[in-house]
Design an enzyme around this catalytic site. Sequence first.
Site, PDB file in Angstrom:
ATOM      1  N   ASP A  45      35.839  44.234  61.781  1.00 38.00           N
ATOM      2  CA  ASP A  45      36.583  42.997  61.979  1.00 38.00           C
ATOM      3  C   ASP A  45      37.535  43.124  63.160  1.00 38.00           C
ATOM      4  OD1 ASP A  45      35.236  41.953  59.958  1.00 38.00           O
ATOM      5  OD2 ASP A  45      36.886  41.843  58.538  1.00 38.00           O
ATOM      6  N   TYR A  46      38.121  44.295  63.268  1.00 39.06           N
ATOM      7  CA  TYR A  46      39.025  44.539  64.392  1.00 39.06           C
ATOM      8  C   TYR A  46      38.252  44.400  65.697  1.00 39.06           C
ATOM      9  CZ  TYR A  46      42.009  47.101  67.642  1.00 39.06           C
ATOM     10  OH  TYR A  46      42.773  47.467  68.713  1.00 39.06           O
ATOM     11  N   LEU A  93      37.016  52.680  74.090  1.00 40.89           N
ATOM     12  CA  LEU A  93      35.647  52.295  74.411  1.00 40.89           C
ATOM     13  C   LEU A  93      35.462  50.805  74.186  1.00 40.89           C
ATOM     14  CD1 LEU A  93      33.747  55.163  72.574  1.00 40.89           C
ATOM     15  CD2 LEU A  93      33.886  54.832  75.047  1.00 40.89           C
ATOM     16  N   GLU A 126      25.466  59.221  70.057  1.00 37.58           N
ATOM     17  CA  GLU A 126      26.124  60.140  69.130  1.00 37.58           C
ATOM     18  C   GLU A 126      26.965  59.312  68.174  1.00 37.58           C
ATOM     19  OE1 GLU A 126      28.318  61.366  72.807  1.00 37.58           O
ATOM     20  OE2 GLU A 126      29.821  62.011  71.367  1.00 37.58           O
ATOM     21  N   LYS A 128      30.029  57.629  66.248  1.00 31.21           N
ATOM     22  CA  LYS A 128      31.439  57.376  66.546  1.00 31.21           C
ATOM     23  C   LYS A 128      32.215  57.813  65.318  1.00 31.21           C
ATOM     24  CE  LYS A 128      34.606  53.993  68.443  1.00 31.21           C
ATOM     25  NZ  LYS A 128      35.715  54.128  67.502  1.00 31.21           N
ATOM     26  N   ASP A 130      35.130  58.417  62.749  1.00 33.73           N
ATOM     27  CA  ASP A 130      36.302  57.625  62.398  1.00 33.73           C
ATOM     28  C   ASP A 130      37.471  58.540  62.053  1.00 33.73           C
ATOM     29  OD1 ASP A 130      37.839  55.466  61.959  1.00 33.73           O
ATOM     30  OD2 ASP A 130      36.921  54.881  60.068  1.00 33.73           O
ATOM     31  N   ARG A 149      46.404  60.875  71.052  1.00 30.30           N
ATOM     32  CA  ARG A 149      46.201  59.921  72.122  1.00 30.30           C
ATOM     33  C   ARG A 149      47.465  59.118  72.448  1.00 30.30           C
ATOM     34  NH1 ARG A 149      41.638  55.324  72.130  1.00 30.30           N
ATOM     35  NH2 ARG A 149      42.758  54.565  70.325  1.00 30.30           N
ATOM     36  N   GLU A 186      37.457  64.410  68.200  1.00 29.61           N
ATOM     37  CA  GLU A 186      38.009  63.676  67.064  1.00 29.61           C
ATOM     38  C   GLU A 186      38.380  64.607  65.925  1.00 29.61           C
ATOM     39  OE1 GLU A 186      38.003  60.573  68.008  1.00 29.61           O
ATOM     40  OE2 GLU A 186      38.316  59.324  66.223  1.00 29.61           O
ATOM     41  N   TYR A 238      33.710  66.010  71.927  1.00 23.12           N
ATOM     42  CA  TYR A 238      32.700  65.129  72.520  1.00 23.12           C
ATOM     43  C   TYR A 238      33.024  64.705  73.954  1.00 23.12           C
ATOM     44  CZ  TYR A 238      36.032  61.710  70.633  1.00 23.12           C
ATOM     45  OH  TYR A 238      37.169  61.022  70.313  1.00 23.12           O
ATOM     46  N   LYS A 326      29.102  49.144  67.198  1.00 26.75           N
ATOM     47  CA  LYS A 326      29.794  49.235  65.918  1.00 26.75           C
ATOM     48  C   LYS A 326      28.956  48.761  64.732  1.00 26.75           C
ATOM     49  CE  LYS A 326      33.494  50.422  65.938  1.00 26.75           C
ATOM     50  NZ  LYS A 326      34.839  49.953  66.240  1.00 26.75           N
ATOM     51  N   CYS A 419      63.184  25.359  64.018  1.00 31.94           N
ATOM     52  CA  CYS A 419      63.096  26.809  63.977  1.00 31.94           C
ATOM     53  C   CYS A 419      63.823  27.332  62.732  1.00 31.94           C
ATOM     54  CB  CYS A 419      63.723  27.373  65.244  1.00 31.94           C
ATOM     55  SG  CYS A 419      63.954  29.148  65.187  1.00 31.94           S
ATOM     56  N   CYS A 422      67.171  29.205  63.945  1.00 33.95           N
ATOM     57  CA  CYS A 422      68.334  28.603  64.597  1.00 33.95           C
ATOM     58  C   CYS A 422      68.434  27.103  64.370  1.00 33.95           C
ATOM     59  CB  CYS A 422      68.314  28.894  66.100  1.00 33.95           C
ATOM     60  SG  CYS A 422      67.075  27.957  66.995  1.00 33.95           S
ATOM     61  N   CYS A 442      60.147  27.338  69.402  1.00 35.17           N
ATOM     62  CA  CYS A 442      61.531  26.973  69.183  1.00 35.17           C
ATOM     63  C   CYS A 442      62.129  26.624  70.536  1.00 35.17           C
ATOM     64  CB  CYS A 442      62.258  28.161  68.567  1.00 35.17           C
ATOM     65  SG  CYS A 442      64.018  28.111  68.796  1.00 35.17           S
ATOM     66  N   CYS A 448      68.778  30.677  70.546  1.00 42.14           N
ATOM     67  CA  CYS A 448      68.116  31.054  69.293  1.00 42.14           C
ATOM     68  C   CYS A 448      68.275  32.557  69.098  1.00 42.14           C
ATOM     69  CB  CYS A 448      66.634  30.680  69.318  1.00 42.14           C
ATOM     70  SG  CYS A 448      65.741  31.316  67.881  1.00 42.14           S
TER      71      CYS A 448
HETATM   72  S1  IVH Z   1      34.056  59.081  73.883  1.00 37.72           S
HETATM   73  C1  IVH Z   1      36.617  57.362  77.618  1.00 37.72           C
HETATM   74  N1  IVH Z   1      32.770  59.719  71.714  1.00 37.72           N
HETATM   75  O1  IVH Z   1      36.603  56.246  69.679  1.00 37.72           O
HETATM   76  C2  IVH Z   1      36.385  57.322  76.144  1.00 37.72           C
HETATM   77  N2  IVH Z   1      34.867  58.601  71.472  1.00 37.72           N
HETATM   78  O2  IVH Z   1      37.190  53.561  70.731  1.00 37.72           O
HETATM   79  C3  IVH Z   1      35.888  58.619  75.626  1.00 37.72           C
HETATM   80  N3  IVH Z   1      35.546  58.274  69.158  1.00 37.72           N
HETATM   81  O3  IVH Z   1      39.393  57.044  71.595  1.00 37.72           O
HETATM   82  C4  IVH Z   1      35.669  58.559  74.177  1.00 37.72           C
HETATM   83  N4  IVH Z   1      33.813  59.236  68.225  1.00 37.72           N
HETATM   84  O4  IVH Z   1      38.956  58.361  69.420  1.00 37.72           O
HETATM   85  C5  IVH Z   1      33.867  59.133  72.216  1.00 37.72           C
HETATM   86  N5  IVH Z   1      31.548  60.387  69.873  1.00 37.72           N
HETATM   87  C6  IVH Z   1      32.626  59.813  70.376  1.00 37.72           C
HETATM   88  C7  IVH Z   1      33.639  59.284  69.559  1.00 37.72           C
HETATM   89  C8  IVH Z   1      34.741  58.671  70.155  1.00 37.72           C
HETATM   90  C9  IVH Z   1      34.960  58.640  68.002  1.00 37.72           C
HETATM   91  C10 IVH Z   1      36.815  57.552  69.246  1.00 37.72           C
HETATM   92  C11 IVH Z   1      37.821  58.132  70.179  1.00 37.72           C
HETATM   93  C12 IVH Z   1      38.077  57.073  71.182  1.00 37.72           C
HETATM   94  C13 IVH Z   1      37.706  55.851  70.434  1.00 37.72           C
HETATM   95  C14 IVH Z   1      37.330  54.748  71.373  1.00 37.72           C
END
Ligand code: IVH
Length: 701
Positions: A45-46, A93, A126, A128, A130, A149, A186, A238, A326, A419, A422, A442, A448
């Site tokens: 959702d984000y 990303l 690869e 992603k 979490d 980060r 990660e 990674y 995603k 408001c 105020c 406002c 205010c």
């Molecule tokens: S590459 C320049 N590879 O996803 C970006 N990121 O939404 C290099 N993440 O900040 C990131 N798995 O925390 C990369 N296999 C993966 C990942 C990965 C998780 C996270 C990472 C990044 C965020 C980006």
Amino acid sequence: MSSQPPAGSLTEKQARRELARLATEIRLADIAYYKEDAPHLSDADYDRLRKRNEDIEAAFPHLKRSDSPSDRVGADVSDAFSKVDHGIPMLSLDNAFSDEDVEEFAARIRRFLGLDGDEALIITSEPKIDGLSLNILYEDGQLVRAATRGNGQTGEDVTANARTIEDIPDRLNGKNWPARIEVRGEVYMTGEAFKDLNARQEEAGKKVFANPRNAAAGSLRQLDVAITRSRPLRFFAYAWGETSGKFAETQTEAIEKLNEWGFVTNDFFAPHDKVEGLLEAYRELAERRAMLGYDIDGVVYKVDRLDWQERLGFVSRFPRWAIAHKFPAERAVTKLESIEIQVGRTGTLTPVARLTPVTVGGVVVSNATLHNEDEIARLDVRPGDMVEIQRAGDVIPQVLGVVDPDKDRPPPYEMPETCPECGSAAVREIDDKGEEDVRRRCTGGLTCPAQAVERLKHFVSRKALDIDGLGAKQVELFYSRGAVQGPQDIFRLAQRLEEEGLPPLKEWEGFGETSARNLFEAIDARRRPPFQRFLNGLGIRHVGEITSGLLARYYLDWESFWQVVEKAANGDEAAEADLLSIDGIGQTAVTSLKDFAAESHNQEMLKALLAEIEIEPAEAAASDSAVSGKTIVFTGTLEKMTRDEAKSRATALGAKVSGSVSGKTDILVAGPGAGSKLKKAEELGVRVITEDDWLELAGLQ
Ligand code: IVH
């Protein structure tokens, strides 16, 4: 529940409204995720919010907000750990949500690099992971520092904590590593370890974690290293940041190297020469997801050739050479208890839904933003309703709609027309095109208290003046006692207390001698704020961090900049044209600057402020390239690289790219077919060069 109209089919008014809503939602969600380790939205959702925001910005570039979420990664760092600047920023990303998005990603890369259909383009896949990303610096093979980060530029020093993680080597194996390298990856917790940890926490009567990601974040960011050590954290490497030398030609080779040096890399890493291969990898991982033993929220694709990665470079927060595909989101039904109104820095009234707490995708949700009154009307939500909510990624949850409305509901919700802070009228502004703003604002302006306080909070916040020990709480306190009404008062705090007949700070409750002294020292330490931070801190609408940075790098010193703004505000067209010629600066920001400069109370405030502080000039971009600091305009057809690549290269080398030729232009790069710009450059005696000259000058040939 209605589905969203495509971004391109929105009217300006709708687009503006939606961008406003998205900015708030994303910001709140970022704070919850990055600062509070307590997200309320599912990842999917984000991501959908971010994607929607980008789609609308792409369709209506001039409506892009100064606080646009697309210019921002994460939230600011917390105070508990010391800060560390990353050698190279840690970016985020971009996201893909559909097969088409992935195809478009590959096609875009081909276009950018100018590859023809036959040329092989290898892209890797690869999972992603979490978790939370970590940047680990090795010098001569030895781990010297590890940082989270944070906001992407600056993270938190968690070296001692990172050393407790077994997957992270303290010394690199072998010999063929660069003398200095930032290894990135990660930190995560397995599902099993997460369950065990929560069982132990519960038994001990301590806080249980909402999900493995939060448990990993909470465990890594422990001031007591013994606690981190007791938590089973893992790490997948990674990526990398700054390196003293090249160590691989491709992503695949780099991953092999990381493995040889002693890191754990993911087994599902694979290269593909066709988009279909990427999509198969995505489907396979989606199927295996529940069995992996750790949470993943999508699949990351990366261009394999590192020389191509470099050419592709970055655009705002994202690399052009990678994307995250995603997996989709989680929803739940709960009761809307009440609707509350919050007043922001620019006076915007934002309705917030207070909900009966409910667990969505492992996270307890009790608030959701309702954005504005049109959104409330669209959803027709009323207090007491059962509503369906969606948690996207890690941002604030969204109300999707009402479920089975009762017959005897209260009447439709009505937004207050005054408001709540105020009492001033709260109105919807009409813009120059006659369109009504979606936000109710406002009209109290400086009178205010909510607006004044929010503005002050912004001025002292991390991305602005960044005054240690002067946070939201202190600003509210000083404001409520009448000591600080505008930013200038901060730098005259001691005098202001005296003028208001207030006791000296050290006598205030909660201060004492030391903290009062510390605060005055922290304020004094900011009497030379950098141009970009200062401008951002003024909180001028549409002039946020990114825009401020562009202006600072262009004008370098505040006086020259402000002179141009004042001239533009007085109707000087050349001055306005100068502002508009800067790549990335549009009419909305310029109009807003002019409006700000035209107001007498702003002029007074600036005068008083500048009597107290001196603005540090921006530095011409640090680069030893011959084009560094030069203003370049590209015109005509480029044959060796696309216009986008040329611009991105020039910016990376510290040049200022402008869209029009003026007396300030240093170099015009003219390809075949150049017309009026070439003519103007010749008239003005601007240096004109060919594409080959440019490549040579930029050190690319
Ligand atoms: S590459 C320049 N590879 O996803 C970006 N990121 O939404 C290099 N993440 O900040 C990131 N798995 O925390 C990369 N296999 C993966 C990942 C990965 C998780 C996270 C990472 C990044 C965020 C980006």
